[in-house]
Design an enzyme around this catalytic site. Sequence first.
Site, PDB file in Angstrom:
ATOM      1  N   TYR A 171      41.597  -5.443 -14.025  1.00 26.47           N
ATOM      2  CA  TYR A 171      41.174  -6.383 -15.072  1.00 26.47           C
ATOM      3  C   TYR A 171      42.320  -7.489 -15.525  1.00 26.47           C
ATOM      4  CZ  TYR A 171      38.426  -2.035 -15.790  1.00 26.47           C
ATOM      5  OH  TYR A 171      37.565  -0.478 -15.736  1.00 26.47           O
ATOM      6  N   SER A 172      41.434  -8.953 -15.369  1.00 28.63           N
ATOM      7  CA  SER A 172      42.194  -9.491 -16.259  1.00 28.63           C
ATOM      8  C   SER A 172      42.917  -9.596 -17.501  1.00 28.63           C
ATOM      9  CB  SER A 172      41.377 -10.901 -16.121  1.00 28.63           C
ATOM     10  OG  SER A 172      41.506 -11.759 -16.077  1.00 28.63           O
ATOM     11  N   CYS A 330      34.779 -18.010 -15.397  1.00 31.92           N
ATOM     12  CA  CYS A 330      35.008 -16.881 -14.970  1.00 31.92           C
ATOM     13  C   CYS A 330      33.761 -16.106 -15.878  1.00 31.92           C
ATOM     14  CB  CYS A 330      36.810 -16.100 -16.157  1.00 31.92           C
ATOM     15  SG  CYS A 330      36.969 -14.419 -15.838  1.00 31.92           S
ATOM     16  N   GLU A 370      36.950 -16.950 -11.313  1.00 32.54           N
ATOM     17  CA  GLU A 370      36.883 -15.609 -11.064  1.00 32.54           C
ATOM     18  C   GLU A 370      35.520 -15.184 -11.625  1.00 32.54           C
ATOM     19  OE1 GLU A 370      41.051 -13.937 -11.519  1.00 32.54           O
ATOM     20  OE2 GLU A 370      40.140 -12.588 -12.490  1.00 32.54           O
ATOM     21  N   TYR A 372      32.737 -11.977 -10.829  1.00 32.97           N
ATOM     22  CA  TYR A 372      32.393 -10.220 -10.260  1.00 32.97           C
ATOM     23  C   TYR A 372      31.097 -10.022 -10.291  1.00 32.97           C
ATOM     24  CZ  TYR A 372      34.022 -11.019 -15.423  1.00 32.97           C
ATOM     25  OH  TYR A 372      33.684 -11.177 -15.963  1.00 32.97           O
TER      26      TYR A 372
END
Length: 372
Positions: A171-172, A330, A370, A372
């Site tokens: 997790y960021s 992101c 980044e 996902y």
Amino acid sequence: MTCSIGAITHDDNNVVVDAEKCNYCMECIPVCPTGSIDEWRVVNTAYTLEDQFGFEELPEQQDIDTGSSDEGGMDAAIAAMLDEAHSGAGGKARAPVSAAKPETNLYTAAKPVVATIQGSYRLTGEDSDSDVRHIILNFEGQPFPVLEGQNIGIIPPGSDDEGKPHLPRLYSVSSPRDGERPNYHNVSLTVKREAGGVCSNYLCDLKMGDKVNVTGPFGTTFLIPDDPEARLLMICTGTGSAPMRAFTMRRQRTVGAKSGGMTMFFGARTPDSLPYFGPLSKVPESLLKQHLVYSRVDGQPKEYVQDRMMQEEDEVAEILADPNTHIYICGLRGMEDGVERAFTNIAESIGQQWAALRDAMRDEGRYHVETY
Ligand code: A2P
């Protein structure tokens, strides 16, 4: 001069920190002209001032782990996950030149740090179909030096289908380096409950006072420049806003509206499902210019971040042309293609080739993805 509690001293050779006094506020790091304080080691017993004055070079990081045989594999798995998340940059990502030096891998799956849940708040409206939570972890005095844009690992309890302990999930962090409030040194995460998600449901169900196993921190490139003149262009969807929140708070605390400026394109389904919608409305435009974009508002056409970028072509072009600009993307992997297309068109409008510009920016530590 910066240290309000007098933990820093120096002689002709070394600037040193008295670990007995230091409260890990990190305020000394951005202002240290030599970068010498921007180095620390995690140790079982702190180095004395005498030890530190004697250093000609920094000692190696001691192995403070219990030493699981699987640890190398675990580190490699985390590194592979992060490489995958950063692959949209189109090549090897680099940290911004002026970024602080991140610590990584201080805590591993074999020896995690135990954090306590200090708070958990729903960020999205009760009627929204998206349950996103702001979860605050307290490390209670255990060192956890983390920079904005880094990731931490959460180990869900129990085991996977093969009976093996779960791998940490990344997790960021959504808080700045000195904590949700300056000097609190807690860390927040922005977590979306995913149907059937082992870790997201575990995290979203945690209550105040519950304990959680944490690894990390991880990540050495998706970092904010310390240079106050750097201009940030942030593009995100949903929980991809986590690092952008951390960047914004960092800027707010350090340079304020005098900085090179920040512009954000942020996409969500509706205002009700946009994480941090309320707090964002209080951030002044002089600090952060916001383009909030919605895909599922009744009676309005679906809009994605890349659509708004095209609509604001002149503004984006001007930002792209600025050599101080750092770009951060992101969120959903699916946004990569659309954002690339928007950049391609906008770069063309100023006579630039996006692929070449992007590669140059990435090599200069100014382009970060980044997804996902
Ligand atoms: P959509 O309405 O098509 O799902 P989520 O709520 O799932 O985290 O998504 C955040 C936002 O990202 C939503 O508005 C979602 O729109 C949008 N989105 C989905 N796919 C893309 C894409 N390919 N490019 C940009 N935004 C996208």
